[in-house]
Structure formats: structure tokens, C-alpha cells
Scaffold this motif. Structure first.
Motif, PDB file in Angstrom:
ATOM      1  N   ASN A   1       0.808  -1.215   0.000  1.00  0.00           N
ATOM      2  CA  ASN A   1       0.000   0.000   0.000  1.00  0.00           C
ATOM      3  C   ASN A   1       0.847   1.273   0.000  1.00  0.00           C
ATOM      4  OD1 ASN A   1       0.936  -0.561   2.580  1.00  0.00           O
ATOM      5  ND2 ASN A   1      -0.826   0.347   3.596  1.00  0.00           N
ATOM      6  N   ILE A   2       2.151   1.129  -0.019  1.00  0.00           N
ATOM      7  CA  ILE A   2       3.040   2.291  -0.029  1.00  0.00           C
ATOM      8  C   ILE A   2       3.847   2.363  -1.320  1.00  0.00           C
ATOM      9  CG2 ILE A   2       4.960   3.454   1.139  1.00  0.00           C
ATOM     10  CD1 ILE A   2       2.422   3.488   2.765  1.00  0.00           C
ATOM     11  N   CYS A   3       4.405   1.223  -1.748  1.00  0.00           N
ATOM     12  CA  CYS A   3       5.317   1.190  -2.889  1.00  0.00           C
ATOM     13  C   CYS A   3       4.755   0.323  -4.011  1.00  0.00           C
ATOM     14  CB  CYS A   3       6.690   0.649  -2.459  1.00  0.00           C
ATOM     15  SG  CYS A   3       7.560   1.732  -1.308  1.00  0.00           S
ATOM     16  N   PRO A   4       5.221   0.548  -5.248  1.00  0.00           N
ATOM     17  CA  PRO A   4       4.774  -0.280  -6.375  1.00  0.00           C
ATOM     18  C   PRO A   4       5.305  -1.699  -6.269  1.00  0.00           C
ATOM     19  CG  PRO A   4       6.495   1.246  -7.065  1.00  0.00           C
ATOM     20  CD  PRO A   4       6.114   1.645  -5.677  1.00  0.00           C
ATOM     21  N   ILE A   5       4.656  -2.607  -6.996  1.00  0.00           N
ATOM     22  CA  ILE A   5       4.953  -4.026  -6.876  1.00  0.00           C
ATOM     23  C   ILE A   5       6.376  -4.353  -7.298  1.00  0.00           C
ATOM     24  CG2 ILE A   5       4.163  -4.642  -9.196  1.00  0.00           C
ATOM     25  CD1 ILE A   5       3.504  -6.628  -5.946  1.00  0.00           C
ATOM     26  N   TRP A   6       6.948  -3.602  -8.244  1.00  0.00           N
ATOM     27  CA  TRP A   6       8.304  -3.902  -8.714  1.00  0.00           C
ATOM     28  C   TRP A   6       9.366  -3.545  -7.671  1.00  0.00           C
ATOM     29  CZ3 TRP A   6      11.523   0.356  -9.163  1.00  0.00           C
ATOM     30  CH2 TRP A   6      10.902   1.612  -9.257  1.00  0.00           C
ATOM     31  N   ILE A   7       8.992  -2.800  -6.664  1.00  0.00           N
ATOM     32  CA  ILE A   7       9.880  -2.550  -5.521  1.00  0.00           C
ATOM     33  C   ILE A   7       9.555  -3.518  -4.391  1.00  0.00           C
ATOM     34  CG2 ILE A   7      10.506  -0.894  -3.711  1.00  0.00           C
ATOM     35  CD1 ILE A   7      10.146   1.344  -5.678  1.00  0.00           C
ATOM     36  N   VAL A   8       8.262  -3.780  -4.195  1.00  0.00           N
ATOM     37  CA  VAL A   8       7.818  -4.615  -3.069  1.00  0.00           C
ATOM     38  C   VAL A   8       8.367  -6.029  -3.167  1.00  0.00           C
ATOM     39  CG1 VAL A   8       5.799  -5.678  -1.989  1.00  0.00           C
ATOM     40  CG2 VAL A   8       5.739  -3.260  -2.619  1.00  0.00           C
ATOM     41  N   GLN A   9       8.227  -6.665  -4.322  1.00  0.00           N
ATOM     42  CA  GLN A   9       8.611  -8.070  -4.445  1.00  0.00           C
ATOM     43  C   GLN A   9      10.113  -8.314  -4.237  1.00  0.00           C
ATOM     44  OE1 GLN A   9       6.762 -10.739  -4.494  1.00  0.00           O
ATOM     45  NE2 GLN A   9       4.932  -9.456  -4.330  1.00  0.00           N
ATOM     46  N   PRO A  10      11.025  -7.553  -4.876  1.00  0.00           N
ATOM     47  CA  PRO A  10      12.454  -7.752  -4.573  1.00  0.00           C
ATOM     48  C   PRO A  10      12.796  -7.508  -3.103  1.00  0.00           C
ATOM     49  CG  PRO A  10      12.189  -6.478  -6.578  1.00  0.00           C
ATOM     50  CD  PRO A  10      10.840  -6.575  -5.968  1.00  0.00           C
ATOM     51  N   MET A  11      12.138  -6.520  -2.489  1.00  0.00           N
ATOM     52  CA  MET A  11      12.416  -6.230  -1.089  1.00  0.00           C
ATOM     53  C   MET A  11      11.936  -7.369  -0.191  1.00  0.00           C
ATOM     54  SD  MET A  11      13.986  -4.095   0.727  1.00  0.00           S
ATOM     55  CE  MET A  11      14.196  -2.913  -0.610  1.00  0.00           C
ATOM     56  N   ARG A  12      10.794  -7.951  -0.514  1.00  0.00           N
ATOM     57  CA  ARG A  12      10.308  -9.088   0.271  1.00  0.00           C
ATOM     58  C   ARG A  12      11.240 -10.286   0.139  1.00  0.00           C
ATOM     59  NH1 ARG A  12       3.674  -9.244  -0.372  1.00  0.00           N
ATOM     60  NH2 ARG A  12       3.280  -7.295   0.791  1.00  0.00           N
ATOM     61  N   ARG A  13      11.778 -10.518  -1.046  1.00  0.00           N
ATOM     62  CA  ARG A  13      12.712 -11.637  -1.214  1.00  0.00           C
ATOM     63  C   ARG A  13      14.000 -11.388  -0.418  1.00  0.00           C
ATOM     64  NH1 ARG A  13       8.554 -12.290  -3.241  1.00  0.00           N
ATOM     65  NH2 ARG A  13       8.320 -12.945  -1.074  1.00  0.00           N
ATOM     66  N   LEU A  14      14.417 -10.130  -0.334  1.00  0.00           N
ATOM     67  CA  LEU A  14      15.581  -9.797   0.483  1.00  0.00           C
ATOM     68  C   LEU A  14      15.304 -10.097   1.949  1.00  0.00           C
ATOM     69  CD1 LEU A  14      18.381  -8.536   0.918  1.00  0.00           C
ATOM     70  CD2 LEU A  14      17.268  -6.293   0.983  1.00  0.00           C
ATOM     71  N   LEU A  15      14.130  -9.712   2.427  1.00  0.00           N
ATOM     72  CA  LEU A  15      13.756  -9.986   3.814  1.00  0.00           C
ATOM     73  C   LEU A  15      13.665 -11.491   4.059  1.00  0.00           C
ATOM     74  CD1 LEU A  15      11.010  -7.253   4.377  1.00  0.00           C
ATOM     75  CD2 LEU A  15      13.343  -7.263   5.270  1.00  0.00           C
ATOM     76  N   ASP A  16      13.165 -12.232   3.067  1.00  0.00           N
ATOM     77  CA  ASP A  16      13.108 -13.688   3.195  1.00  0.00           C
ATOM     78  C   ASP A  16      14.498 -14.277   3.368  1.00  0.00           C
ATOM     79  OD1 ASP A  16      10.378 -13.594   2.907  1.00  0.00           O
ATOM     80  OD2 ASP A  16      10.376 -14.113   0.774  1.00  0.00           O
ATOM     81  N   ALA A  17      15.438 -13.788   2.577  1.00  0.00           N
ATOM     82  CA  ALA A  17      16.814 -14.297   2.660  1.00  0.00           C
ATOM     83  C   ALA A  17      17.445 -13.975   4.006  1.00  0.00           C
ATOM     84  CB  ALA A  17      17.654 -13.704   1.526  1.00  0.00           C
ATOM     85  N   MET A  18      17.182 -12.800   4.526  1.00  0.00           N
ATOM     86  CA  MET A  18      17.751 -12.403   5.813  1.00  0.00           C
ATOM     87  C   MET A  18      17.178 -13.241   6.953  1.00  0.00           C
ATOM     88  SD  MET A  18      17.577  -8.288   5.146  1.00  0.00           S
ATOM     89  CE  MET A  18      18.235  -7.751   6.722  1.00  0.00           C
ATOM     90  N   ARG A  19      15.903 -13.627   6.826  1.00  0.00           N
ATOM     91  CA  ARG A  19      15.285 -14.447   7.865  1.00  0.00           C
ATOM     92  C   ARG A  19      15.645 -15.919   7.732  1.00  0.00           C
ATOM     93  NH1 ARG A  19      10.751 -12.031   6.142  1.00  0.00           N
ATOM     94  NH2 ARG A  19       9.823 -14.029   5.513  1.00  0.00           N
ATOM     95  N   ALA A  20      15.876 -16.356   6.515  1.00  0.00           N
ATOM     96  CA  ALA A  20      16.076 -17.788   6.277  1.00  0.00           C
ATOM     97  C   ALA A  20      17.407 -18.293   6.816  1.00  0.00           C
ATOM     98  CB  ALA A  20      15.976 -18.088   4.784  1.00  0.00           C
ATOM     99  N   ILE A  21      18.405 -17.432   6.863  1.00  0.00           N
ATOM    100  CA  ILE A  21      19.743 -17.826   7.307  1.00  0.00           C
ATOM    101  C   ILE A  21      19.854 -17.621   8.813  1.00  0.00           C
ATOM    102  CG2 ILE A  21      22.216 -17.431   7.035  1.00  0.00           C
ATOM    103  CD1 ILE A  21      21.618 -16.415   4.220  1.00  0.00           C
ATOM    104  N   ASN A  22      20.270 -18.648   9.509  1.00  0.00           N
ATOM    105  CA  ASN A  22      20.359 -18.598  10.969  1.00  0.00           C
ATOM    106  C   ASN A  22      21.468 -17.657  11.443  1.00  0.00           C
ATOM    107  OD1 ASN A  22      21.467 -19.947  13.709  1.00  0.00           O
ATOM    108  ND2 ASN A  22      19.272 -20.306  13.500  1.00  0.00           N
ATOM    109  N   GLU A  23      21.287 -17.156  12.673  1.00  0.00           N
ATOM    110  CA  GLU A  23      22.288 -16.249  13.246  1.00  0.00           C
ATOM    111  C   GLU A  23      23.675 -16.879  13.320  1.00  0.00           C
ATOM    112  OE1 GLU A  23      19.477 -17.064  14.809  1.00  0.00           O
ATOM    113  OE2 GLU A  23      18.341 -15.269  15.409  1.00  0.00           O
ATOM    114  N   MET A  24      23.726 -18.197  13.541  1.00  0.00           N
ATOM    115  CA  MET A  24      25.017 -18.871  13.650  1.00  0.00           C
ATOM    116  C   MET A  24      25.815 -18.762  12.361  1.00  0.00           C
ATOM    117  SD  MET A  24      25.329 -20.222  16.730  1.00  0.00           S
ATOM    118  CE  MET A  24      26.344 -21.693  16.656  1.00  0.00           C
TER     119      MET A  24
END
Length: 282
Positions: free
Chosen positions: A120-143
Motif C-alpha cells: 500500500n506504499i510502494c509499487p509491486i516492482w519494488i515490493v517483491q524484490p524487497m520481500r525476497r531480500l527480507l526472506d533471505a535475511m530471515r532464512a539464514i540462521n544467526e550462527m
């Protein structure tokens, strides 16, 4: 006139009676469809549970059979050895400090990431790459991040802070963006009507609505990060994890027990304090 009106009413009533079976049939079909969908997803859920049960090799009989060995092993942890309590206390303070700064850096980084990941803030071509970045940051464990940053900045708490900040930024970014997407658009539209730019819309229309939720999320993640920081020392990222790992390596389980008790007390104190702060802020 009255006769024509009564004829009209009777014809309308007959049309309603004729339409009622069709409407009832349509509603019945819709109900059957919804029931079928629920049954399908219910069966899928059961199948997934059975499949994951097999893949996880869950065997309750083995657990019951070896419960005596577990009891003997746990008995070796007592009585706890607090002879080095000063060292453990200092390491625990370092661990809490790592949690504080890891969470703070993550919260600062997560705010712009969450804005860019909100539909609801940014266009889809910005939203989707940013969500994939957040997914990658969450998927990898702190260790894993800790191992990477130990190579980059050397052994010590700084590597742990960086590892916690990256992983936590991914989690907070996801939570923050979901909060942004659920806001009431009214205040934003009102600010837009005054001629405000996009940044002003976010600052005065979005942030005030989501700030209570954001604060709550940050405090919850802080509690989690203190727990995570306690084991990062195993890979050289500082904190109480170093002493914990050394005690395990030396099979000195009574010292391990002392460290765990200190961690439990510290975590309980943090939980109590953050709950009070959360109630005060939110």
C-alpha cells in the motif's frame, strides 16, 4: 387503482416464490462447495502431518525406553558449580549488550525495508524484490551470519552484534511491513489532501498508526536476541556462549548448570522488564 396494485403485489409475490427455489439451490451449491474446499484442505493438512511425522523419524517408544538415560545424564548437572560466577555474570552482561545493540541496529534498518516491502506504499516492482531480500535475511540462521562476520571482523561480541542485526532486521522488516499494510488509509489520504509529499505522508500518516505495534515487536525480538546471543559464543562471537561451550567441551556439567541458571534468571528479568515497558509504551 387498488385492483391493479393488488395484482402487481400478487405477481411480485409469485415471482419471489418462483425465485426462492433457485436462490436456495444456489446457496446450497455454494455451501457444498465451501464444505468440499474445507474437507480438501483438512485432508491435505492431515497428509502433510503424516508425511512430516515419517520424515522426522518420530519414535515415542525410543524416547520412553531411553528416558532413564536422560534422567541419569541430567542428574550429573547437579549441584550447580557457581565458583566462577563473576566470569559468568560478566559474560551474561556482554550477552545482554549484544542483544540490545543487535536489536537496535535491526530496528533502524528494518523501518525503511518495511516501507519498501509494503504494497500500500510502494509499487509491486519494488515490493517483491524487497520481500525476497527480507526472506533471505530471515532464512539464514544467526550462527551462519556469526561465522561470516567472525571472518570479517574477528572473534568477539561485535561479530555477534552484526549477526543478530542482520537476522533480526529480516524478521522485523516482515512484521513491520504487515503492520503498515493493515493501517487505516483515512489519515494518509487526509494528509495527502493537504499537499504533503510521500515522506510526510509516511511520517505523519503511517508511522503514528504502527508505532505501538512496532514497539511491541522490537521488545519481543530483544528477548529472543538475548537468548540467541547466548549461543553465538560457540562460534567465537563472544558472550556467555564461550563459557558454555568450554564447559561442555570439558564435560563440566555442573558449571554448565550454573551458566544455564544464570541465563534463566537474566531472561526472566528481561521478560519482566520488557513487559512493564511494553505496557507503559503501548
Amino acid at each position: 387503482m387498488n385492483g391493479s396494485s393488488s395484482r402487481f403485489d400478487s405477481s411480485q409475490t409469485s415471482l419471489q416464490l418462483e425465485a426462492s427455489p433457485a436462490v436456495l439451490e444456489m446457496l446450497e451449491k455454494e455451501e457444498k462447495r465451501v464444505t468440499g474446499v474445507r474437507i480438501f484442505f483438512g485432508l491435505m493438512a492431515i497428509a502433510i502431518l503424516i508425511f512430516s511425522f515419517i520424515q522426522s523419524e518420530i519414535n515415542v517408544a525410543v524416547l520412553a525406553e531411553n528416558s532413564g538415560n536422560m534422567a541419569t545424564y541430567i542428574a550429573g548437572y547437579f549441584p550447580p558449580d557457581f565458583s566462577d560466577w563473576r566470569i559468568y555474570l560478566e559474560d551474561t552482561i556482554i550477552t545482554i549488550s549484544m542483544g540490545i545493540w543487535g536489536t537496535l541496529i535491526a530496528a533502524i534498518v528494518a523501518v525503511p525495508l518495511a516501507i519498501f516491502a509494503s504494497e500500500n506504499i510502494c509499487p509491486i516492482w519494488i515490493v517483491q524484490p524487497m520481500r525476497r531480500l527480507l526472506d533471505a535475511m530471515r532464512a539464514i540462521n544467526e550462527m551462519v551470519f556469526a561465522l561470516i562476520f567472525v571472518v570479517a571482523v574477528g572473534l568477539g561480541p561485535f561479530a555477534g552484534v552484526l549477526a543478530l542485526s542482520v537476522s533480526t532486521a529480516g524478521a522485523l522488516g516482515k512484521l513491520f511491513s504487515e503492520a503498515v499494510e493493515s493501517i487505516d488509509p483515512g489519515p494518509v489520504e487526509g494528509i495527502r489532501a493537504t499537499g504533503a509529499n510521500n515522506i510526510q505522508e509516511i511520517l505523519f500518516g503511517v508511522v503514528p498508526q504502527v508505532m505501538p505495534l512496532w514497539t511491541s515487536f522490537v521488545l519481543y525480538r530483544f528477548e529472543s536476541n538475548v537468548r540467541s546471543a547466548s549461543v553465538l559464543g560457540i562460534v567465537g562471537a563472544g558472550g556467555i556462549g564461550v563459557s558454555l561451550y568450554q564447559s561442555f567441551q570439558a564435560f563440566d556439567y555442573q558449571k554448565v548448570c550454573a551458566i544455564l541458571i544464570i541465563l534463566i534468571v537474566a531472561t526472566s528479568a528481561i521478560d519482566f522488564g520488557s513487559a512493564k515497558l511494553r505496557n507503559w509504551l503501548v
